[in-house]
Design an enzyme around this catalytic site. Structure first.
Site, PDB file in Angstrom:
ATOM      1  CG  PHE A 121     -18.416  52.632  36.501  1.00 54.96           C
ATOM      2  CD1 PHE A 121     -19.123  51.805  37.351  1.00 54.96           C
ATOM      3  CD2 PHE A 121     -18.726  52.599  35.145  1.00 54.96           C
ATOM      4  CE1 PHE A 121     -20.124  50.964  36.873  1.00 54.96           C
ATOM      5  CE2 PHE A 121     -19.723  51.772  34.654  1.00 54.96           C
ATOM      6  CZ  PHE A 121     -20.426  50.947  35.523  1.00 54.96           C
ATOM      7  CB  CYS A 122     -13.972  49.774  33.910  1.00 56.97           C
ATOM      8  SG  CYS A 122     -13.410  49.220  32.279  1.00 56.97           S
ATOM      9  N   PRO A 123     -16.513  51.331  31.970  1.00 52.10           N
ATOM     10  CG  PRO A 123     -16.517  52.877  30.223  1.00 52.10           C
ATOM     11  CD  PRO A 123     -15.882  52.604  31.547  1.00 52.10           C
ATOM     12  CG  ASN A 126     -22.343  47.631  32.892  1.00 47.73           C
ATOM     13  OD1 ASN A 126     -22.418  48.822  33.173  1.00 47.73           O
ATOM     14  ND2 ASN A 126     -23.400  46.830  32.905  1.00 47.73           N
ATOM     15  CG  ASN A 127     -18.222  45.565  38.319  1.00 45.02           C
ATOM     16  OD1 ASN A 127     -18.882  46.180  39.155  1.00 45.02           O
ATOM     17  ND2 ASN A 127     -17.669  44.387  38.588  1.00 45.02           N
TER      18      ASN A 127
END
Length: 256
Positions: A121-123, A126-127
Site C-alpha cells: 500500500f503506497c501512502p 493513497n492506493n
C-alpha cells in the site's frame, strides 16, 4: 489510527504541494534565466512536459484500482497463477474477507480488501499497488525520478553558468567581519552561491536527494520485476530464508 492505518489523502496533499510548489519556484526563479550559456530555451518546454507527465502518472496510479478480489467473479478473474505450496496453497479462504484467496493475493489491512498480486500500500498515492495498477505505479516512479534528476542537472548547470559568467573562481571576496579581501576558493564560491542563490541551491538539494531516493526505489522495483516477485513476496521469501538459516544453526548446535 486514521493517519497510519486507514486510507487518507495527507501524503497525496504533501506530494502535490512539493511538486506544484517546486515547479512554481522553477517558473519564478529559473525560467527567467533561460536561455543562457548552459541551457537553451527548449528546456522550458522539457520541464513543462516532465511536470505534466509526473502529475498525469500520479493521477493514474492513484485512481486505477489495484485489482480487488471481493467475490467469486473477481476471484475467477484474477486466478492466473498456480499455487506454490508454500505461501499460496490451493483452496484457502481469507479469514477476514471470507473470499477465496487466489495465489499471490493478499488482504490489504489499509484498504480492507484482498488485492490480486498484492505488492504494497503506497501512502503517496493513497492506493494499494497490485496486479491492475502496477504499471501505473512504475510509470509514476519513472516520471518523478526523471523529473527530479533532470531538475537537479538543470540547477547544477545554471549554478555553473553563474560561476562562469561572473568569473567567481578568479574573483576577490570581501569579508565584512574582518574587513579583509579574500582570494577565491571553491569553498568561498560555494558559500557565496548558498548565500546569493538560495532558491537555486535549495532546488538542487531537494532534486538531488529526492531524485536519488525515487530512482533507487524504481531500480528496486525493476529488480523485483526481473525476479518475478512482488514486494510482499520478496519479504516473505526473505523471512523464510532467515527462519531456515536459524533452524540450521540450531540443528548444528544440538548436533555438536
Amino acid at each position: 489510527r486514521w493517519l497510519c492505518d486507514e486510507p487518507n489523502p495527507v501524503l497525496e496533499a504533501v506530494y502535490l504541494s512539493l511538486v506544484c510548489g517546486g515547479y512554481g519556484l522553477v517558473v519564478a526563479c529559473l525560467y527567467p534565466r533561460v536561455p543562457c550559456a548552459a541551457l537553451g530555451v527548449e528546456h522550458r518546454g522539457y520541464g513543462m512536459v516532465l511536470f505534466a507527465l509526473s502529475l498525469a502518472s500520479f493521477v493514474a496510479a492513484a485512481t486505477t484500482a489495484p485489482g480487488y478480489v471481493v467475490d467469486a467473479a473477481t476471484a475467477a478473474k484474477h486466478d492466473c497463477y498456480a499455487p506454490d505450496g508454500v505461501f499460496f496453497p490451493p483452496g484457502r479462504v481469507c479469514p477476514t474477507a471470507g473470499v477465496r484467496k487466489v495465489p499471490r493475493s493478499k488482504f490489504c489491512r489499509t484498504s480492507g480488501k484482498n488485492v490480486a498480486r498484492f505488492d504494497h500500500f503506497c501512502p503517496w498515492i493513497n492506493n494499494a499497488v497490485g496486479e491492475e495498477n502496477y504499471r501505473c505505479f512504475l510509470a509514476f516512479l519513472l516520471c518523478n525520478a526523471t523529473m527530479l534528476v533532470y531538475g537537479g542537472v538543470c540547477c547544477g548547470l545554471l549554478l555553473h553558468d553563474v560561476v562562469a559568467s561572473q568569473d567567481l573562481l578568479r574573483a576577490s571576496f570581501y569579508d565584512p567581519g574582518t574587513g579583509a579581501t579574500l582570494a577565491a576558493s571553491k569553498l568561498l564560491v560555494f558559500r557565496y552561491l548558498i548565500t546569493v542563490e538560495k532558491p537555486l541551491c535549495g532546488l538542487l538539494a531537494v532534486c538531488a536527494v529526492m531524485g536519488l531516493v525515487v530512482a533507487a526505489f524504481l531500480l528496486y522495483h525493476l529488480h523485483l520485476v526481473y525476479r518475478g516477485r512482488t514486494t510482499n513476496e520478496h519479504y516473505k521469501w526473505q523471512g523464510l530464508a532467515r527462519a531456515a538459516a536459524r533452524a540450521r544453526e540450531r540443528a548444528a548446535r544440538e548436533a555438536a
